[in-house]
Scaffold this motif. Structure first.
Motif, short mmCIF file in Angstrom:
data_model
loop_
_atom_site.label_atom_id
_atom_site.label_comp_id
_atom_site.label_asym_id
_atom_site.label_seq_id
_atom_site.Cartn_x
_atom_site.Cartn_y
_atom_site.Cartn_z
N GLN A 1 -2.02 6.54 5.51
CA GLN A 1 -1.48 6.75 4.06
C GLN A 1 -2.77 6.03 3.02
O GLN A 1 -2.67 5.09 3.60
CB GLN A 1 0.15 6.73 3.77
CG GLN A 1 0.34 7.75 4.48
CD GLN A 1 1.91 7.88 5.07
OE1 GLN A 1 2.35 6.49 4.40
NE2 GLN A 1 2.66 8.70 4.92
N SER B 1 -5.37 10.02 3.63
CA SER B 1 -4.09 10.68 2.77
C SER B 1 -3.45 10.26 1.53
O SER B 1 -3.28 9.36 1.14
CB SER B 1 -3.19 11.44 3.94
OG SER B 1 -2.08 9.98 3.95
N SER B 2 -3.12 11.18 0.75
CA SER B 2 -2.52 10.20 -0.97
C SER B 2 -1.07 10.85 -0.62
O SER B 2 -0.97 11.67 0.22
CB SER B 2 -3.09 11.74 -1.91
OG SER B 2 -2.75 12.60 -1.75
#
Length: 123
Positions: free
Chosen positions: A13, A122-123
């Motif tokens: 993340q 990932s956002s």
């Protein structure tokens, strides 16, 4: 000639960290300048970080400066890329590269390459 094998990629993340490793074969690792490059889909391969043969000189691209750290352990024939505060735009295949001649930020100056390791943020 030298063979290079990257490892340590994965999915994290945004804000997370990864440490990439590049293991080199042979007994002459300390005769090579080493570098990390990355390539995102549809984009050119871009410079990330480089380190001189004995580790005395280091430089980074502006996009990773302050977040990534390159290092090497010549006794272990390994170069590392510690990646902190990862951003989605860091997503790419990361390659290590070796040159017996050039301490360079251009992929054209590197003769030996690993197979790459995927880093996905990932956002």
């Amino acid at each position: 000639q030298v063979q290079l094998v990257e490892s340590g990629g994965g999915l994290v993340q945004a804000g997370g960290s990864l440490r990439l490793s590049c293991a080199a074969s042979g007994r002459t690792f300390n005769t090579y300048h080493m570098a990390w490059f990355r390539q995102a889909p549809g984009k050119e391969r871009e410079f990330v970080a480089r380190i001189s043969k004995l580790g005395g000189t280091i430089s980074y691209s502006n996009s990773v400066k302050g977040r990534f750290t390159i290092s090497r352990d010549n006794a272990k024939n390994t170069v590392y890329l510690q990646m902190n505060s990862l951003k989605p735009e860091d997503t790419a295949v990361y390659y290590c590269a070796a040159s017996p001649t050039f301490y360079s930020a251009s992929p054209r100056d590197y003769e030996y390459w690993g197979q790459g390791t995927q880093v996905s943020v990932s956002s």
